[in-house]
Design a protein around this motif. Structure first.
Motif, short mmCIF file in Angstrom:
data_model
loop_
_atom_site.label_atom_id
_atom_site.label_comp_id
_atom_site.label_asym_id
_atom_site.label_seq_id
_atom_site.Cartn_x
_atom_site.Cartn_y
_atom_site.Cartn_z
N LEU A 9 15.26 87.54 -41.64
CA LEU A 9 13.86 87.35 -41.24
C LEU A 9 13.43 85.91 -41.50
N ALA A 10 12.44 85.46 -40.74
CA ALA A 10 11.91 84.12 -40.94
C ALA A 10 11.18 84.03 -42.28
N ASP A 11 10.51 85.09 -42.66
CA ASP A 11 9.78 85.14 -43.92
C ASP A 11 10.69 85.75 -44.98
N GLN A 12 11.13 84.95 -45.92
CA GLN A 12 12.05 85.40 -46.97
C GLN A 12 11.33 85.64 -48.29
N ALA A 13 10.02 85.88 -48.22
CA ALA A 13 9.27 86.16 -49.45
C ALA A 13 9.75 87.48 -50.04
N ARG A 55 16.39 88.72 -46.82
CA ARG A 55 15.68 89.84 -46.20
C ARG A 55 16.04 89.91 -44.73
N ARG A 75 16.20 92.56 -40.95
CA ARG A 75 15.37 93.52 -40.23
C ARG A 75 15.54 94.94 -40.75
#
Length: 271
Positions: free
Chosen positions: A163-167, A175, A177
């Motif tokens: 994912l682009a957001d790895q928070a 992280r 999908r």
């Protein structure tokens, strides 16, 4: 209309007959005399008749072999695994979550069906995507008829895309999908307090001999009742010197949860 044989003298004859109703009574009317039975069987007339009927029949099919040949378009497929797992797949929300996530990608194939096929194959047989594509030929699985091997590859790659957001990602794995799928399933199932309803809560006290599991309670150990405890503790099953705990239970419709806490009475500080 049906075929029947009738013995007349030393010979047996084959007739094509039908049931008719005349003057309030049911009778059999002969449509055609096919000849002596041994001659008809030797010439293969019955086999040719059965083969011609199969081609025109719409609601039935002859399942026996005809002269060593497989009946047209006949094949055997298992339906049990797909029927059983399809119901669970819907009830837990897997199909809805996957279709929602795949809607933004505009796949030219049914990505949710591809994932379902691979999961079903791993549950019952296990193996690669190539093995799953061959395995599904023996099973009737709704919506997978048009799937090809590269569709299974693309579906698995889509689930594993970072994912682009790895928070919130761990140091070992990013992280992907598939994490969104798990989070979506969790969000759909965590409805214990998601809406206003009647909630039942109850407590009960427990006691046992020995030291118990110390690891989970090291920061908050069980309370040991002193000698001469009040009689209500004894009625609750807590004799002098036993380990004590309080079990809390909450129930709403078909959802239940419970949690044990250290202590000997269901007082406010136990919560």
């Amino acid at each position: 209309m049906f075929a029947r044989d009738k013995r007349i003298g030393p010979y047996t004859y084959v007739y094509l007959v039908e049931n008719v109703r005349e003057e309030g009574r049911t009778k059999q009317r002969i449509i055609a005399n096919l000849g002596r039975k041994e001659v008809v069987v030797a010439r293969g007339d019955l086999d040719r008749l059965a083969r011609s009927v199969v081609r025109l029949a719409q609601r039935s099919m002859v399942l026996s072999l005809v002269e060593g040949e497989v009946p047209p378009n006949a094949r055997c497929q298992r339906i049990g695994p797909a029927l059983l797992f399809e119901r669970l797949w819907h009830e837990v929300g897997c199909r809805a979550v996957l279709e929602e996530l795949a809607a933004g990608r505009q796949f030219e194939f049914a990505a949710e069906r591809a994932v379902f096929l691979t999961v079903l194959h791993r549950l019952f047989v296990s193996g690669s995507d190539r093995a799953a594509e061959k395995w599904r030929a023996d099973y009737r699985i709704e919506g997978t008829e048009a799937l090809q091997l590269h569709h299974l590859y693309r579906a698995m790659a889509w689930l594993g895309e970072p994912l682009a957001d790895q928070a919130g990602a761990s140091e070992l794995t990013p992280r992907c999908r598939k994490d969104l799928v798990e989070e979506g399933l969790f969000a759909r199932r965590r409805d214990l307090f998601a809406e206003l309803s009647v909630v039942f809560m109850d407590t009960t006290s427990l006691s046992f001999e020995g030291r118990g599991r110390r690891g989970a309670w090291s920061s908050r150990p069980f309370e040991r009742l002193p000698p001469g405890s009040p009689s209500d503790d004894r009625r609750a099953g807590h004799g002098s010197g036993r380990q004590a705990a309080v079990l809390r239970a909450v129930a709403r419709q078909h959802r239940r949860c419970h949690h044990p806490v250290a202590g000997r009475r269901p007082v406010a500080r136990s919560f």
